[in-house]
Scaffold this motif. Structure first.
Motif, mmCIF file in Angstrom:
data_model
loop_
_atom_site.group_PDB
_atom_site.id
_atom_site.type_symbol
_atom_site.label_atom_id
_atom_site.label_comp_id
_atom_site.label_asym_id
_atom_site.label_seq_id
_atom_site.Cartn_x
_atom_site.Cartn_y
_atom_site.Cartn_z
ATOM 1 N N ALA A 233 0.833 -1.204 0.000
ATOM 2 C CA ALA A 233 0.000 0.000 0.000
ATOM 3 C C ALA A 233 0.868 1.254 0.000
ATOM 4 N N ARG A 234 0.246 2.397 -0.285
ATOM 5 C CA ARG A 234 0.958 3.671 -0.250
ATOM 6 C C ARG A 234 0.525 4.481 0.964
ATOM 7 N N TYR A 235 1.461 5.313 1.453
ATOM 8 C CA TYR A 235 1.200 6.104 2.656
ATOM 9 C C TYR A 235 1.751 7.518 2.488
ATOM 10 N N GLU A 236 1.165 8.414 3.246
ATOM 11 C CA GLU A 236 1.680 9.776 3.397
ATOM 12 C C GLU A 236 2.172 9.948 4.824
ATOM 13 N N PHE A 237 3.367 10.501 4.967
ATOM 14 C CA PHE A 237 3.900 10.908 6.266
ATOM 15 C C PHE A 237 3.919 12.427 6.269
ATOM 16 N N ALA B 13 4.319 26.629 10.980
ATOM 17 C CA ALA B 13 5.131 26.260 9.823
ATOM 18 C C ALA B 13 4.272 25.509 8.807
ATOM 19 N N ALA B 14 4.721 25.494 7.572
ATOM 20 C CA ALA B 14 4.035 24.717 6.549
ATOM 21 C C ALA B 14 4.107 23.236 6.896
ATOM 22 N N THR B 15 3.035 22.523 6.636
ATOM 23 C CA THR B 15 3.042 21.070 6.809
ATOM 24 C C THR B 15 3.892 20.448 5.696
ATOM 25 N N HIS B 16 4.783 19.543 6.086
ATOM 26 C CA HIS B 16 5.652 18.892 5.097
ATOM 27 C C HIS B 16 5.140 17.473 4.856
ATOM 28 N N HIS B 17 4.678 17.225 3.621
ATOM 29 C CA HIS B 17 4.103 15.936 3.239
ATOM 30 C C HIS B 17 5.155 15.101 2.508
ATOM 31 N N PHE B 18 5.259 13.820 2.861
ATOM 32 C CA PHE B 18 6.203 12.909 2.231
ATOM 33 C C PHE B 18 5.442 11.740 1.617
ATOM 34 N N TYR B 19 5.733 11.460 0.342
ATOM 35 C CA TYR B 19 5.084 10.365 -0.374
ATOM 36 C C TYR B 19 6.153 9.448 -0.969
ATOM 37 N N ALA B 20 5.882 8.155 -0.937
ATOM 38 C CA ALA B 20 6.813 7.180 -1.508
ATOM 39 C C ALA B 20 6.013 6.067 -2.151
ATOM 40 N N VAL C 91 13.781 4.683 6.733
ATOM 41 C CA VAL C 91 13.021 5.808 6.200
ATOM 42 C C VAL C 91 13.563 7.106 6.791
ATOM 43 N N ARG C 92 13.855 8.065 5.943
ATOM 44 C CA ARG C 92 14.346 9.363 6.399
ATOM 45 C C ARG C 92 13.479 10.463 5.795
ATOM 46 N N LEU C 93 12.906 11.279 6.670
ATOM 47 C CA LEU C 93 12.073 12.403 6.267
ATOM 48 C C LEU C 93 12.911 13.663 6.429
ATOM 49 N N ALA C 94 13.517 14.118 5.348
ATOM 50 C CA ALA C 94 14.448 15.245 5.393
ATOM 51 C C ALA C 94 13.700 16.551 5.183
ATOM 52 N N THR C 95 13.858 17.456 6.129
ATOM 53 C CA THR C 95 13.163 18.743 6.065
ATOM 54 C C THR C 95 14.124 19.833 6.520
ATOM 55 N N SER C 96 13.605 21.019 6.781
ATOM 56 C CA SER C 96 14.419 22.124 7.288
ATOM 57 C C SER C 96 13.581 22.928 8.260
ATOM 58 N N LEU C 97 14.237 23.735 9.061
ATOM 59 C CA LEU C 97 13.515 24.610 9.969
ATOM 60 C C LEU C 97 12.835 25.724 9.176
ATOM 61 N N PRO C 98 11.699 26.201 9.630
ATOM 62 C CA PRO C 98 11.011 27.285 8.920
ATOM 63 C C PRO C 98 11.937 28.478 8.688
#
Length: 441
Positions: A272-276, A283-290, A300-307
């Motif tokens: 199945a597919r998921y959103e993290f 801050a803006a919501t950061h959506h991750f799809y794979a 699994v690595r969810l790479a983001t940055s500070l606002p």
């Protein structure tokens, strides 16, 4: 093997195949005679993380390795010159923990690029350190006059100078593979598995988890330091396989992110597919799809940055357009014709010789409406992104209206053959960030 056990395994295999699921690979006769596995530790390169080894970890698991003994040693690569002693000490502690937990005599280590500088120094720094390592794999990194610390060494080299080598090691060259591709490719996996185990792997595929159950864990991190995301909440949603839209109005999992940003394990359906989604106040919501995980995954690595910091601060935002980051642990080639890659966003191929030339080694693409003018301009890359290692940026207008009720069509034509479709909602960039991970296999 007793006849009754053989019949039971055959029955289970038949049931799974009838249901349309693949059964996890059965270890070979050589592994059955020696069922123990040494822990495996991966050390990434510049601006890297465990993500570069995610595919190989699942290939190891498909060949019988317990997922819990495959780890990555992550560090703040931009500051490696000042933190090297701490990185060494952390690796000492990791190896001690894994040896105590497994009862293994030694560990097997792999390192990529800048990570080979770290590992060659580590193994040569102390005979006691080298004595706890059974095998070392040097992935497209530093040359050496001898195997580091005297540890048996396999050196895998990609495109570039064919004279590169580690003297006294087993040196293997893949001249048609790019820098990060040497970490994630089937060919590299076959070589280092044989080096570790003394025989070829049963499979180089990622075999879907038996009966479709899997558990996923990982970290939410700040790029490129690998510092954990804190003061945030992680939400997990099952999504429609065709559109990427959420199948539930409320997350099936919600957890606080603290400390090193670790999360999970989270039970998932392997196909199945998921959103993290990383949610932070103000801050803006950061959506991750794979794409589907296929089997359990702890990398699994969810790479983001500070606002307001990092590359995210350079992305123009508005209510009218969606901003995408698209990543793959194999370089994007936009200048190689039929031997290269294709990436269609809403039907338009956005890769070209200007923004993703082979020599750039791009694995991360920022695509958004530069200047928020509603115009796509692919004649040149966005310089502030193109100047970053392994990253490119392109001016692509991706409409975000109606607000996240539509979708962004993303189609990948993989070099070597095959297509991937990963459609996602067209979130407004004024309030949302979107990262899409494309399989490297």
């Amino acid at each position: 093997m007793p006849t009754s056990r053989r019949r039971l395994l055959s029955l289970l295999a038949g049931v799974a195949l009838t249901a349309g699921l693949s059964v996890a690979a059965v270890p070979s006769a050589a592994d059955a005679a020696t069922p123990t596995y040494r822990p495996v530790i991966f050390v990434h390169g510049s601006a890297g993380s465990a993500a570069q080894f995610e595919t190989q970890a699942k290939r190891l698991a498909s060949n019988g390795y317990p997922i819990d003994i495959i780890e990555a040693h992550e560090y703040d690569s931009p500051n490696i010159a000042t933190i090297l002693p701490q990185v060494y000490a952390g690796l000492d502690a990791r190896i001690s923990r894994l040896l105590a937990a497994t009862g293994a005599d030694k560990v097997d280590l792999l390192a990529h690029s800048l990570g080979t500088f770290v590992m060659q120094g580590y193994l040569s720094s102390s005979p006691a350190r080298a004595a706890r390592v059974a095998h070392y794999v040097n992935l497209d990194g530093r040359v050496a006059a001898a195997p580091p610390g005297g540890v048996p060494t396999l050196a895998i080299w990609g495109e570039g100078d064919p004279a590169r080598a580690i003297v006294g090691a087993t040196n293997v060259h893949f001249p048609d593979q790019s820098h990060t591709q040497t970490v994630s490719s089937q060919e590299s996996f076959r070589e280092f598995f044989r080096f570790f185990r003394g025989h070829a792997p049963q499979t180089t595929r990622i075999v879907p988890q038996l009966f479709g159950t899997a558990r996923v864990s990982g970290r939410a991190v700040l790029f490129p330091s690998n510092v954990g995301v804190t003061n945030a909440t992680l939400e997990v949603y099952p999504v429609n396989a065709l559109t990427g839209s959420r199948l539930t109005s409320q997350p099936t999992r919600r957890m606080a992110l603290t400390g090193d940003g670790s999360f999970g394990p989270i039970p998932v359906l392997a196909t199945a597919r998921y959103e993290f989604a990383i949610v932070r106040p103000g801050a803006a919501t950061h959506h991750f799809y794979a794409q589907p995980f296929l089997r359990s995954d702890s990398f699994v690595r969810l790479a983001t940055s500070l606002p307001g910091e990092g590359l995210g601060a350079l992305v123009d935002t508005s209510d009218r357009h969606t901003a995408l980051t698209i990543q793959r642990q194999k370089e994007w080639w936009g200048d190689q014709g039929d031997a290269g890659d294709k990436l269609w966003i809403n039907g338009r191929d956005v890769l070209n010789a200007a923004n993703t030339p082979r020599v750039k080694r791009t694995i991360g693409i920022f695509a958004f409406d530069n200047d928020s003018d509603g115009v796509t301009d692919l004649t040149a890359p966005l310089p502030e992104f193109f100047s970053q290692t392994f990253i490119s940026g392109m001016d692509v207008f991706i409409p975000a209206t109606p607000a996240h009720l539509g979708l962004v069509s993303i189609v990948v034509g993989q070099r070597g053959g095959g297509f991937d479709v990963i459609n996602v909602p067209n979130w407004k960039s004024s309030q949302h960030r979107v990262t899409v991970s494309v399989n490297d296999h």
